[in-house]
Design a protein around this motif. Structure first.
Motif, PDB file in Angstrom:
ATOM      1  N   ARG A  22      27.685  61.320  36.844  1.00  0.00           N
ATOM      2  CA  ARG A  22      27.984  62.750  36.277  1.00  0.00           C
ATOM      3  C   ARG A  22      28.799  63.573  37.121  1.00  0.00           C
ATOM      4  O   ARG A  22      28.955  63.283  38.404  1.00  0.00           O
ATOM      5  N   PRO A  23      29.352  64.525  36.691  1.00  0.00           N
ATOM      6  CA  PRO A  23      30.331  65.541  37.425  1.00  0.00           C
ATOM      7  C   PRO A  23      29.985  66.071  38.750  1.00  0.00           C
ATOM      8  O   PRO A  23      30.471  65.842  39.737  1.00  0.00           O
ATOM      9  N   GLY A  24      28.616  66.208  38.857  1.00  0.00           N
ATOM     10  CA  GLY A  24      28.111  66.725  40.126  1.00  0.00           C
ATOM     11  C   GLY A  24      28.188  65.794  41.108  1.00  0.00           C
ATOM     12  O   GLY A  24      28.339  65.919  42.508  1.00  0.00           O
ATOM     13  N   VAL A  25      27.633  64.495  40.740  1.00  0.00           N
ATOM     14  CA  VAL A  25      27.695  63.481  41.709  1.00  0.00           C
ATOM     15  C   VAL A  25      29.176  62.972  42.275  1.00  0.00           C
ATOM     16  O   VAL A  25      29.107  62.865  43.348  1.00  0.00           O
ATOM     17  N   TYR A  26      29.982  62.911  41.209  1.00  0.00           N
ATOM     18  CA  TYR A  26      31.383  62.334  41.665  1.00  0.00           C
ATOM     19  C   TYR A  26      32.118  63.603  42.545  1.00  0.00           C
ATOM     20  O   TYR A  26      32.970  63.272  43.340  1.00  0.00           O
ATOM     21  N   ILE A  27      31.888  64.752  42.239  1.00  0.00           N
ATOM     22  CA  ILE A  27      32.254  65.861  43.037  1.00  0.00           C
ATOM     23  C   ILE A  27      31.759  65.957  44.338  1.00  0.00           C
ATOM     24  O   ILE A  27      32.475  66.163  45.509  1.00  0.00           O
ATOM     25  N   LEU A  28      30.421  65.649  44.701  1.00  0.00           N
ATOM     26  CA  LEU A  28      29.897  65.410  45.777  1.00  0.00           C
ATOM     27  C   LEU A  28      30.284  64.418  46.624  1.00  0.00           C
ATOM     28  O   LEU A  28      30.776  64.337  47.751  1.00  0.00           O
ATOM     29  N   ILE A  29      30.502  63.357  46.003  1.00  0.00           N
ATOM     30  CA  ILE A  29      31.129  61.986  46.768  1.00  0.00           C
ATOM     31  C   ILE A  29      32.556  62.150  47.182  1.00  0.00           C
ATOM     32  O   ILE A  29      32.712  62.134  48.224  1.00  0.00           O
ATOM     33  N   LEU A  30      33.377  62.983  46.301  1.00  0.00           N
ATOM     34  CA  LEU A  30      34.816  63.427  46.602  1.00  0.00           C
ATOM     35  C   LEU A  30      34.825  64.461  47.852  1.00  0.00           C
ATOM     36  O   LEU A  30      35.420  64.215  48.861  1.00  0.00           O
ATOM     37  N   LEU A  31      33.764  65.267  47.844  1.00  0.00           N
ATOM     38  CA  LEU A  31      33.693  66.099  49.185  1.00  0.00           C
ATOM     39  C   LEU A  31      33.236  65.501  50.441  1.00  0.00           C
ATOM     40  O   LEU A  31      33.729  65.699  51.353  1.00  0.00           O
ATOM     41  N   ILE A  32      32.282  64.450  50.193  1.00  0.00           N
ATOM     42  CA  ILE A  32      31.812  63.720  51.305  1.00  0.00           C
ATOM     43  C   ILE A  32      32.963  62.877  51.921  1.00  0.00           C
ATOM     44  O   ILE A  32      33.229  62.948  53.101  1.00  0.00           O
ATOM     45  N   ILE A  33      33.906  62.268  50.758  1.00  0.00           N
ATOM     46  CA  ILE A  33      34.966  61.496  51.571  1.00  0.00           C
ATOM     47  C   ILE A  33      35.991  62.579  52.181  1.00  0.00           C
ATOM     48  O   ILE A  33      36.574  62.207  53.557  1.00  0.00           O
ATOM     49  N   LEU A  34      36.226  63.566  51.881  1.00  0.00           N
ATOM     50  CA  LEU A  34      37.299  64.442  52.307  1.00  0.00           C
ATOM     51  C   LEU A  34      36.831  64.976  53.649  1.00  0.00           C
ATOM     52  O   LEU A  34      37.420  64.902  54.587  1.00  0.00           O
ATOM     53  N   LEU A  35      35.305  65.203  53.708  1.00  0.00           N
ATOM     54  CA  LEU A  35      34.827  65.728  55.052  1.00  0.00           C
ATOM     55  C   LEU A  35      34.783  64.453  56.224  1.00  0.00           C
ATOM     56  O   LEU A  35      35.279  64.641  57.527  1.00  0.00           O
ATOM     57  N   ALA A  36      34.817  63.331  55.549  1.00  0.00           N
ATOM     58  CA  ALA A  36      34.621  62.080  56.557  1.00  0.00           C
ATOM     59  C   ALA A  36      36.364  61.869  57.017  1.00  0.00           C
ATOM     60  O   ALA A  36      36.327  61.608  58.210  1.00  0.00           O
ATOM     61  N   ALA A  37      37.155  62.148  56.186  1.00  0.00           N
ATOM     62  CA  ALA A  37      38.454  61.955  56.387  1.00  0.00           C
ATOM     63  C   ALA A  37      38.919  62.831  57.304  1.00  0.00           C
ATOM     64  O   ALA A  37      39.588  62.623  58.641  1.00  0.00           O
ATOM     65  N   ALA A  38      38.533  64.142  57.445  1.00  0.00           N
ATOM     66  CA  ALA A  38      38.756  65.372  58.117  1.00  0.00           C
ATOM     67  C   ALA A  38      38.357  64.987  59.408  1.00  0.00           C
ATOM     68  O   ALA A  38      39.083  65.048  60.458  1.00  0.00           O
ATOM     69  N   ILE A  39      37.254  64.515  59.649  1.00  0.00           N
ATOM     70  CA  ILE A  39      36.498  64.294  60.883  1.00  0.00           C
ATOM     71  C   ILE A  39      37.188  63.087  61.583  1.00  0.00           C
ATOM     72  O   ILE A  39      37.404  63.197  62.709  1.00  0.00           O
ATOM     73  N   PHE A  40      37.521  62.116  60.623  1.00  0.00           N
ATOM     74  CA  PHE A  40      38.351  60.926  61.362  1.00  0.00           C
ATOM     75  C   PHE A  40      39.384  61.396  62.088  1.00  0.00           C
ATOM     76  O   PHE A  40      40.132  61.040  63.138  1.00  0.00           O
ATOM     77  N   PHE A  41      40.413  62.070  61.161  1.00  0.00           N
ATOM     78  CA  PHE A  41      41.410  62.558  61.701  1.00  0.00           C
ATOM     79  C   PHE A  41      41.486  63.534  62.737  1.00  0.00           C
ATOM     80  O   PHE A  41      42.419  63.876  63.588  1.00  0.00           O
TER      81      PHE A  41
END
Length: 201
Positions: A22-41
């Motif tokens: 569902r849209p809410g789920v993949y938007i949440l997953i996308l935000l988690i990926i972006l947050l993890a990438a930001a923390i990594f960099f």
């Protein structure tokens, strides 16, 4: 009495699914990926690019020169960034390389952009001949003699703790003629700064 209003019938809005999510789920997953990438960099990537530590070198002789892998760094009183790996450290004074030491610098990676990881290298053992010890003490006495020619210390001509350096070198070398060297050094006192330094040294 209010008149009842009949609303027109409309078809139900259905948002498209992506990979059966569902849209809410993949938007949440996308935000988690972006947050993890930001923390990594921010926290880890700078440490991967530039690994090493800020190293302080303890030296038995005052104002020793530090050379790493045949590249001169500077005086032992400063702290230097040393890249990760195995390095050969050479200690020198008065043109005499008086000790050599191997060090290993590890590769910390977490939050290195914000936290300076430090390391202290202990002083090496002194094994100098009498002629080398004489040359080092002679060098320090020459520095004191040169300083005695300056009668006005200011922001341009800053006074270094020469008598404290001499006392450190005499003690580290266990110099046999320390009393004569000290008396000679005291004869060069020409300013208040040198006198106060001699009292402390």
């Amino acid at each position: 009495m209010k008149k009842k209003i009949d609303l027109p019938q409309v078809s139900e809005v259905v948002l498209p699914e992506v990979f059966t999510l569902r849209p809410g789920v993949y938007i949440l997953i996308l935000l988690i990926i972006l947050l993890a990438a930001a923390i990594f960099f921010i926290t880890i990537f700078p440490g991967i690019l530039k690994g090493g530590r800020y190293v302080t070198f303890e030296a038995p002789l005052a104002e020793s020169g530090i050379t790493i892998n045949d590249t001169y760094l500077g005086g032992s009183t400063h702290q230097y960034f040393i890249e990760s790996g195995s390095h050969t450290i050479t200690y020198s004074k008065a043109g005499i390389a008086y000790a050599e030491k191997r060090i290993e610098v590890d590769h910390p990676i977490f939050l290195t952009k914000f936290i300076h990881r430090t390391m202290t290298v202990s002083a090496p053992e002194l094994t100098l001949s009498q002629s080398e010890a004489d040359a080092i003490i002679r060098f320090t006495l020459h520095e004191i003699a040169d300083a005695s020619a300056i009668l006005d210390w200011d922001l341009v001509n800053r006074y270094a703790p020469l008598y404290q350096n001499l006392a450190t070198d005499l003690a580290a070398l266990r110099y046999s003629d320390a009393e004569a060297a000290t008396l000679l050094a005291l004869s060069y006192i020409t300013t208040r700064e040198m006198y106060e330094d001699a009292l402390v040294g």
